[in-house]
Design an enzyme around this catalytic site. Sequence first.
Site, mmCIF file in Angstrom:
data_model
loop_
_atom_site.group_PDB
_atom_site.id
_atom_site.type_symbol
_atom_site.label_atom_id
_atom_site.label_comp_id
_atom_site.label_asym_id
_atom_site.label_seq_id
_atom_site.Cartn_x
_atom_site.Cartn_y
_atom_site.Cartn_z
ATOM 1 C CE LYS A 129 -1.430 4.779 -9.706
ATOM 2 N NZ LYS A 129 -0.420 5.359 -8.817
ATOM 3 C CG ASN A 130 -0.903 9.182 -9.981
ATOM 4 O OD1 ASN A 130 -0.932 8.201 -9.237
ATOM 5 N ND2 ASN A 130 0.039 9.366 -10.885
ATOM 6 C CB CYS A 186 9.712 4.614 -4.637
ATOM 7 S SG CYS A 186 8.549 3.851 -5.725
ATOM 8 N NE ARG A 207 8.510 8.687 -6.419
ATOM 9 C CZ ARG A 207 7.414 8.056 -6.826
ATOM 10 N NH1 ARG A 207 7.340 6.751 -6.779
ATOM 11 N NH2 ARG A 207 6.388 8.741 -7.290
ATOM 12 C CG ASP A 221 3.703 8.039 -14.107
ATOM 13 O OD1 ASP A 221 4.871 7.910 -13.700
ATOM 14 O OD2 ASP A 221 2.760 8.368 -13.358
ATOM 15 N NE ARG A 226 1.711 0.196 -5.950
ATOM 16 C CZ ARG A 226 2.722 0.831 -5.392
ATOM 17 N NH1 ARG A 226 3.886 0.226 -5.291
ATOM 18 N NH2 ARG A 226 2.585 2.041 -4.933
#
Length: 430
Positions: A22-23, A117, A122, A305, A397
């Site tokens: 995803k990133n 967030c 951030r 993460d 997500r």
Amino acid sequence: MEQYIIKGGKPLSGEVNISGAKNAALGILAAAVMTDEDVTIENLPDVRDINVLLEAISEIGAYVKRIDRHTVLINGGNIREVSVDDDYIRKIRASYYFIGALLGKYRKAQVPLPGGCNIGSRPIDQHIKGFRALGAKVTIERGAVIAEADRLSSAHIYFDVVSVGATINVMMAAALSEGRTILENAAKEPHIVDVANFLNSMGANIKGAGTDTIRITGVKKLHGTEYSIIPDQIEAGTFMCMAAATRGNVLIKNVIPKHLESISAKLIEMGNEVIEYDEAVRVIGAEHQRHTDIKTLPYPGFPTDMQPQMAVSLALCEGSSMVTESIFENRFKYVDELARMGGSIKVEGNVAVIDGIKGFTGAAVNAPDLRAGAALVIAGLCADGFTEIDEIGYIQRGYECFEEKIRGIGGIIEKVDSEKDLKKFKLKVS
Ligand code: UD1
């Protein structure tokens, strides 16, 4: 409202396929608009963040065609707008990659400032510092970042903090600059390398991605390409923890084992077996697992993460483990939820001390964010009885077909959106 209902207590076994990262995809999709030619991107994960970014790309006037579930064609030749709508940045922070992409291509970009967030503050000061060093005038007006330049020239930029986002964003703008740029103290995550490889496949000249010094020689324009995204390190790591925590035996396929080394090392320290193949890893969870400590750090350190998922695994080990979160200050929100399931974790500042317990008991919990949500799913799969998880939009997500993949390795989980379906599931599996 959609929720997961899980009946835990069963060791998982079988095989699971990991989707595209995803990133990496977020950076690559934004970079795809930097040429006027066709760009085809394969191995795109079908997750909410990616679909929102594709909408944003189409909103600024680029042509977006979904060829199949995991392949998209983008043509940025007809972009009308260098200004990105507020809605998108609110839904997905990574829309700030449009600053680097559009500034590079059109020498102008206007993108709303990403809001706070839920994993911590951030800031984007390092992104702005990089754009200014390239010669752009960057102002913040009415909540938006406005970056403009007559020309983008050479720069030697030393990042004050290691930032994935700043490294990718500044690298994109510099790819279409008129000079040679050196980024020092750059982030080294696998997705930095993937975005750099993607830009190079479009004709950019970027060297050193994956080390802390990246050298970029600007080119006049980029051309079309076909590119396949790397597998998702964090999705793979999540399934590794799931296998270990449920004392299961799972083959996790379509991965790059090198990217998983910090996770494998911890699971092995805990007493689990991790077998590496060329493009797969097998995790065999030990019955009795030992405590260990983790500290999150930029790659190749242990990924922030993966912190919540690993913490859940450590909660089921013998002894006390210490988890230090050094990237984001607000990543322990799953602790209160785990307490409802019997977890015994104390948080002091950026350190969590986890006292191992014999097992979780099912409870009703809320997913506080994407990775913490995944961690609660792991806890639910280990728990005695039923666990209901609310706010699963966060999980969707970033995880493609999460519940289907878990069912594929024997987990008892269903996505339900009514009390009736929930009762039906409980009756069916009781
Ligand atoms: C990316 C990942 C996210 C991951 C994080 C760290 C994406 C879309 N998201 O987020 O999943 O958790 O990397 O691996 O790829 N910082 C500053 N100033 C800046 C930028 C960052 O002080 O201008 C600080 C942040 O507050 C944080 C640290 O640097 O403490 C790392 O943040 P960064 O690597 O930029 O994270 P993201 O790119 O937002």
